[in-house]
Design a protein around this motif. Sequence first.
Motif, PDB file in Angstrom:
ATOM      1  N   VAL A   1      56.743 101.699 -35.156  1.00  0.00           N
ATOM      2  CA  VAL A   1      56.683 100.194 -35.067  1.00  0.00           C
ATOM      3  C   VAL A   1      55.358  99.818 -35.146  1.00  0.00           C
ATOM      4  O   VAL A   1      54.178 100.407 -34.839  1.00  0.00           O
ATOM      5  N   GLY A   2      55.025  98.634 -35.933  1.00  0.00           N
ATOM      6  CA  GLY A   2      53.911  98.186 -36.322  1.00  0.00           C
ATOM      7  C   GLY A   2      53.911  96.533 -36.210  1.00  0.00           C
ATOM      8  O   GLY A   2      54.916  96.052 -36.556  1.00  0.00           O
ATOM      9  N   GLN A   3      52.934  96.216 -36.392  1.00  0.00           N
ATOM     10  CA  GLN A   3      52.576  94.613 -36.589  1.00  0.00           C
ATOM     11  C   GLN A   3      51.649  94.214 -37.411  1.00  0.00           C
ATOM     12  O   GLN A   3      50.636  94.819 -37.557  1.00  0.00           O
ATOM     13  N   THR A   4      51.598  93.106 -38.231  1.00  0.00           N
ATOM     14  CA  THR A   4      50.406  92.734 -38.840  1.00  0.00           C
ATOM     15  C   THR A   4      50.582  91.444 -38.893  1.00  0.00           C
ATOM     16  O   THR A   4      51.601  90.550 -38.747  1.00  0.00           O
ATOM     17  N   LEU A   5      49.494  90.867 -39.396  1.00  0.00           N
ATOM     18  CA  LEU A   5      49.314  89.276 -39.832  1.00  0.00           C
ATOM     19  C   LEU A   5      49.259  88.979 -41.325  1.00  0.00           C
ATOM     20  O   LEU A   5      49.467  87.775 -41.736  1.00  0.00           O
ATOM     21  N   GLU A   6      49.291  89.906 -42.095  1.00  0.00           N
ATOM     22  CA  GLU A   6      49.287  89.937 -43.304  1.00  0.00           C
ATOM     23  C   GLU A   6      50.482  90.714 -43.947  1.00  0.00           C
ATOM     24  O   GLU A   6      50.256  91.803 -44.598  1.00  0.00           O
ATOM     25  N   ALA A   7      51.751  90.445 -43.882  1.00  0.00           N
ATOM     26  CA  ALA A   7      52.956  91.123 -44.054  1.00  0.00           C
ATOM     27  C   ALA A   7      53.051  91.605 -45.581  1.00  0.00           C
ATOM     28  O   ALA A   7      53.286  92.813 -45.933  1.00  0.00           O
ATOM     29  N   ASP A   8      52.508  90.783 -46.409  1.00  0.00           N
ATOM     30  CA  ASP A   8      52.667  91.038 -47.704  1.00  0.00           C
ATOM     31  C   ASP A   8      51.864  92.060 -48.283  1.00  0.00           C
ATOM     32  O   ASP A   8      52.059  93.050 -48.934  1.00  0.00           O
ATOM     33  N   ARG A   9      50.546  92.193 -47.615  1.00  0.00           N
ATOM     34  CA  ARG A   9      49.572  93.164 -47.894  1.00  0.00           C
ATOM     35  C   ARG A   9      49.893  94.694 -47.338  1.00  0.00           C
ATOM     36  O   ARG A   9      50.022  95.650 -47.984  1.00  0.00           O
TER      37      ARG A   9
END
Length: 227
Positions: free
Chosen positions: A73-81
């Motif tokens: 599982v992960g999370q990001t603020l910049e999904a596209d990158r």
Amino acid sequence: MADHQYEDAYHAWRLSLSTLMLDAPRLARWQERRFQFAHQVGELLTMPFGGSPATTGPALYGVFLAGVGLGYVGQTLEADRRLRDLPVGESHHLANTAPPEVWDRVVVVCWTDFLANIPETEQTAATELGYGVCGLVLEHRLQLEFSPPLNSRRRHRSGEWRPRDHGQSRSRGAVNAHELPELWREVRATWQHLAAFPPPAGGTPILTTAAGRAVFPTAALDGGLTE
């Protein structure tokens, strides 16, 4: 798997790689094939599809492996990158251990789409926390509930792996986990739906909903996506 079967599989893997890299032309072909597939998986994770827009901004993501279930599982603020790099592995460690050729499913949830559905008091709390901490809260809740094995150990400089107890975490996500109960319920429901929904018929390797998507890399590979 018995120890001898495990060792046989490991040696077969090494032999296969040696065959694929037998000379410079084969090495180049191997490099091109792997990058092409990883690039295509990244496109499926981020591109507009049907009525679903491109995946951008904050998002949660999870990689499922056949026989394991949710592995990471992960999370990001910049999904596209981040999601484009996830299968390539240039700045993300996951593909070094579990390459995209064996990913059964990748679930992506764009959690900010649910902010309008939660009570105003919780919206205020989310604003005060900021998107970065909100993403960490939701990531922690997923890790705590599902214990994905690739999140449940950490590397040590000695070369060993040590267990990680999500229940004892004092991270920003863990400390603030109680702040967003309704947002978590919304996210969890969509996550469970995407995690359980069968792959679309007809060889289509992607399923989209209003706030997320599921991508099926092994189905894409078996369907000849890289041909």
